[in-house]
Structure formats: C-alpha cells, structure tokens
Design an enzyme around this catalytic site. Structure first.
Site, PDB file in Angstrom:
ATOM      1  N   TYR B 304      35.960  47.165  38.630  1.00 26.42           N
ATOM      2  CA  TYR B 304      37.075  47.577  37.762  1.00 26.42           C
ATOM      3  C   TYR B 304      37.145  49.095  37.713  1.00 26.42           C
ATOM      4  CZ  TYR B 304      40.305  47.116  33.796  1.00 26.42           C
ATOM      5  OH  TYR B 304      41.399  47.146  32.965  1.00 26.42           O
ATOM      6  N   TYR B 355      47.760  48.305  38.819  1.00 33.32           N
ATOM      7  CA  TYR B 355      46.903  48.082  37.650  1.00 33.32           C
ATOM      8  C   TYR B 355      47.425  46.875  36.885  1.00 33.32           C
ATOM      9  CZ  TYR B 355      45.182  48.871  32.865  1.00 33.32           C
ATOM     10  OH  TYR B 355      44.629  48.738  31.608  1.00 33.32           O
TER      11      TYR B 355
END
Lengths: 142, 401
Positions: B304, B355
C-alpha cells in the site's frame, strides 16, 4: 507570532479527562496526568492508565523544556483558511522525565530550514481567545 | 481442535476481480459512488463466471459502502454476512481475509469485497483539518483527541506521514533519492498499462523540481486523488476449481498490530522502537506464520503506497531487508520490475495507476498469480498484499496460485 494557524479555525472541545489540561494552558501552565498507582504518564489524558489500568491521576507540572522528536514543514494549504499562515513547522516535541510524553505543536518564529530533530525547545503560549491557549515551542536560545 | 482446523490457510480462493475504469478526482460524475461499486461487482462476477444472484456476503473496509442500499438496488437474494474491518485504507488487504473467514466458517459462500471512491465531494488530503463545517469538502469536527493535533497544522495524512518519514531519515540515513526511487519505479510500471492515470515517465529531475507539500514529502511522494471502484469475489477453495478462472488461494491474512501503535499518526505517541515504521511488524509475523512462508518466498509484493516512505518502511517490517535498510534496499534496484529481486507494485500502485484505497493491489496480485498481468513477474507463485499503514488495525494478505 509567526508559524501558527489562524485563531478562528482553532476550537477546543474538552471532555472530562482533558479539561484540566486546557484549563491550565489558559493560565500558561503545562500540567500532565500521572497515574497515582504506578506513576506512568498518560497522554493525551484519558480514563485509564495504559500500564496498570487504574483510573486516578495526579496532575504534575512540567517546565515545558523538550526536544524535537520529529517534524514537518507544512507548505501546501489543504484548506484555504490556512493559506496565508503557511509555512508552519508542525513538530512532535518529547518532554523529558515523563516516560516519553510527546506534544504535537508548532515551532514558532523561526526559519523552517533551521529546525532539526534533537534540538532543544522551550514552551511558549499562543493565546487564541479568552480561556483558549495552545502551547507552542521556540528553539532554545533562538 | 488441531492447528489445521484453526487455520484459514487454503480454505478459500479469489474467483473473480473487476473494476470500473479509473478517473481523476471528480471525473466519474454523474455516476454515483454506489453505482461504480455495482459496475465493478458485475465485472468481477463476469470474470468469475458467477452472477449477482450468487453473491451472499460482503466483507468490507473503510467508509462509504452501504450494504443495505447496495443489496436493495441489486436485488441480492439473501445477504448472509456483512462485516467491516474498522478504520480506513488499513483494511484493504484484510477485507479479503475477512471474506475467507466468513467462507471457512460457513457463514456465507460467495463474498464480495468492494471499494468505491469518488473524491468530488470528499478529499482525504484534508481529512484531519480543523474546524469541521457542514457541507464542506474537507475537515474533521473538533474532538477531545483531535484538540491535541489539529491546532498544529497536521491537517491530512501526508502531513502526518511526513513526520514519520523525517524520523526515518534521521535514524537511518534514508534520503529523498530513496523516496524518488519508489515513485519512479512505480511510474515505469504504470505507463505500460492502459488502465493507468499516469501516462508519462517520471525522472529524478521531475521529482526534485516538484513543489514541496510537507517536508520531506513533495508532490510525487503523494498518491493521486481518484475515482473508481474495484470488486473482489471470494469463494471456497473447492468451488473456485469449477469456476471460470484459475483459483488464487488465500494462504493467510492478518489484521491488527500493537495496542500502543493505536491511533498512530494522529497521536504520535507510539513507542520509540517502532515509531518510524509502518505499524505492520506484528501483522507481518502473524501472516507469515499462518502461510508457512517467509519473505524469501514472496515473488511479488503489492504494498500500500499512499506515500513513498511508507513503502520503504513496509519493506523493512515485512523482513525483505533489515530495519533501517529500506532506503538502501530500493536504491539497489531491488523493487524494479522485471529485474529486481522483489518487484513491488507492478501495476503502478496508488501513486501512478489509480488510488482506489488499495484494492487495485489485490486485483494486481490476482492477475500476477493467474499469469495475466501486464507487467508479469515470471513464474509468480506467491504474492503479498498489504493494507495501508495507518491506525490500528493494519492488514495483509498472502495469496498463491
């Protein structure tokens, strides 16, 4: 005072555990809650000792001398209200003799480029309005 | 009960993944966020060879998903499971582990994990800004805990992770060139993909000429702001064998962390020992134990990447290099695709593909293990996916083909 956010966007909403802290800052005093059972500081103030789970605290006065644990220079205004106040140095200041209590605050009236981790700082007070004062820090000897 | 019965290992598999196209912030309007979620789920069903009528569970994370409205709209025959990992992007990888848990315990048979995002009205970059005003596109209302951070000017996650990054640089000698390597390597992966929002290479000059947002982070250390949705469908390992795609098995998943990691970036009181970390060390240990593998077994890592330094700290916390060596690990070319020892974020990640709060990482892991990725890691068998470094609980997922 340079390097702080505008007064009109700062608002404090204490609860029963944090109120003594903010009442003291309004008098330009830094007090920290310490467990009466095991002597562990807890911060921010809350209902339990994270070490022994007791509830009662005594409030210990601190001289506000600390060191810069880490920091950032906030340059981009993510909300328009802060645009004219930036840049500000937002710093995490560790207080000695507290078992690692850290305040998240500003280092004021300095060139951001001069700020380094490990520097000594002293406390000062940003009077926002009557009964609302935020602790801030200055580079020691600066 | 034996350890075999207690483990999640290989009880469930990902059968389908799907997404919408990805959009720059606000460009998905007038579609509704839950409409994007529905389109992504239908695409995931088509991928798996399933239909909406097969879905009977939801394993979710972060805010913004309303199971009740969604199931009503789509006419889900019966919802048997709906649960959410608390927090925000921390739970992305773990949501698939939650789905596997529901399946392994017989609570549901076909569980969707979905993220949908539309930042036209909500911008996370200012999610901790002071003075919450009704109807504004930013800011959090003041709270007793927030009072200790909001007046400082730490107004968004980027400001806060910058503080961790600064400490990491101080302790270990990590440099902005190291952060740049994360951004540049992921951009190189992204521009080979038609789905990516970033289409141009990023150079070291571009990086150092970019404006500083919150020292030591500049524009290219930050994720983009995007719209879109991604859905992942998990079923039992047995059932997955009969569906349209090769199964991608859930080897292990963990979510959690040390209690004193706590609110992490919004209290800054974490113990010195792991202040400059991703918070993932306890969950990393647990996921490796459950999977029965270690860092050297991981063929591709989907970490991440909301901010470049947090990729470096995860490389350390997942044992790909010693603590403090993450900067030098990336400087040596280790995370590059295809030649590095551990290709990282082969899809371009949050930073350069899109994203969608970490769910594209799960989708990419599945494609890698099916052997259909655009930037395919040769013979990839085992993939690690992580959720966002954030407050508790941080999460992860190990998959194998």
């Amino acid at each position: 005072m340079q390097g702080v956010l505008p007064k009109d966007i700062i608002e404090l909403t204490p609860n029963v555990y944090t109120e003594p802290y903010w009442l003291a800052t309004a008098e330009h005093r830094l007090i920290l809650p310490r467990c009466t059972t095991c002597g562990t500081y807890r911060f921010p103030p809350g209902p339990f000792c994270w070490n022994c789970r007791a509830q009662e605290v005594e409030w210990i006065e601190h001289d506000g001398n600390g060191t810069i644990y880490s920091f950032t220079v906030v340059r981009h205004p993510v909300i328009p209200e802060v645009a004219e106040a930036l840049p500000v140095v937002a710093a995490v200041v560790e207080l000695p003799d507290t078992g690692g209590v850290r305040l998240i605050s500003n280092v004021v009236d300095c060139a951001p480029e001069d700020v380094k981790i490990g520097m000594a700082v002293t406390i000062d007070w940003y009077d926002v309005r009557e009964n609302t004062t935020i602790p801030v820090f200055r580079l020691a000897g600066g | 009960m034996s350890a075999d019965e207690l483990t999640l290992k290989d009880k469930a598999a990902i059968a389908g993944v799907g997404s919408t196209q990805y959009y720059k912030r606000g460009q998905s309007v007038p579609q509704l966020p839950m409409e994007l979620a529905g389109k992504a789920l239908m695409n995931a069903c088509a991928d798996a060879g399933l239909t909406i009528d097969d879905i009977d569970g939801f394993a979710l994370y972060s805010m913004g998903f309303d199971t009740s409205l969604f199931s009503q709209w789509l006419g889900i025959p019966e919802v048997r499971f709906s649960a959410l990992i608390s927090g925000g992007g921390n739970g992305s990888a773990g949501s698939v582990g939650l789905a596997a848990s529901a399946i392994a315990t017989g609570q549901a048979t076909c569980v969707a994990s979905i993220m949908t995002l539309q930042q036209a009205t909500v911008r996370f970059g200012a999610s901790f800004a002071p003075k919450g005003k009704p109807g504004q596109t930013y800011s959090a209302p003041p709270s007793p805990e927030g009072n200790f951070i909001q007046p400082s000017g730490l107004m968004g996650p980027g400001n806060m992770f910058a503080v961790l990054a600064q400490r990491h640089m101080h302790l270990y000698g990590t440099t902005r060139e190291n952060f740049a390597e994360v951004a540049i390597s992921q951009r190189a992966n992204a521009i080979r993909r038609p789905t990516s929002l970033q289409t141009q290479p990023l150079t070291l000059d571009d990086y150092f000429n970019a404006r500083m947002i919150s020292d030591p982070l500049c524009l290219f250390d930050y994720t983009m702001e995007c719209d879109g949705a991604v859905a992942v469908i998990t079923v039992s390992a047995e059932r997955a064998k009969d569906l349209a795609q090769p199964p991608v098995y859930v080897m292990a998943s963990a979510n959690g962390g040390a209690g004193r990691w706590g609110q992490a970036i919004t209290w800054m009181g974490m113990p010195d020992e792991y202040f400059a970390s991703s918070g993932h060390r306890p969950a990393a240990k647990r996921v490796y134990e459950m999977a029965g593998v270690g860092p050297s077994d991981i063929d591709v890592a989907l970490l991440y990447d909301h901010f470049t330094p947090m990729v470096i700290m995860q490389l350390e916390d997942y044992g790909f290099c010693p603590i403090g060596e993450g900067g030098r690990f990336v400087a040596d070319g280790n995370i590059r695709w295809p030649d590095g020892g551990l290709p990282v974020n082969t899809h371009g990640g949050n930073l350069s593909e899109a994203y969608i709060i970490g769910m594209t990482h799960v989708k990419e892991a599945v494609e890698q293990l099916r052997g259909t990725a655009v930037n395919q890691v040769k013979d990839a068998e085992i993939a690690l996916v992580t959720g966002g470094p954030a407050s508790l609980p941080v999460s992860n997922l190990i998959l194998h083909r």
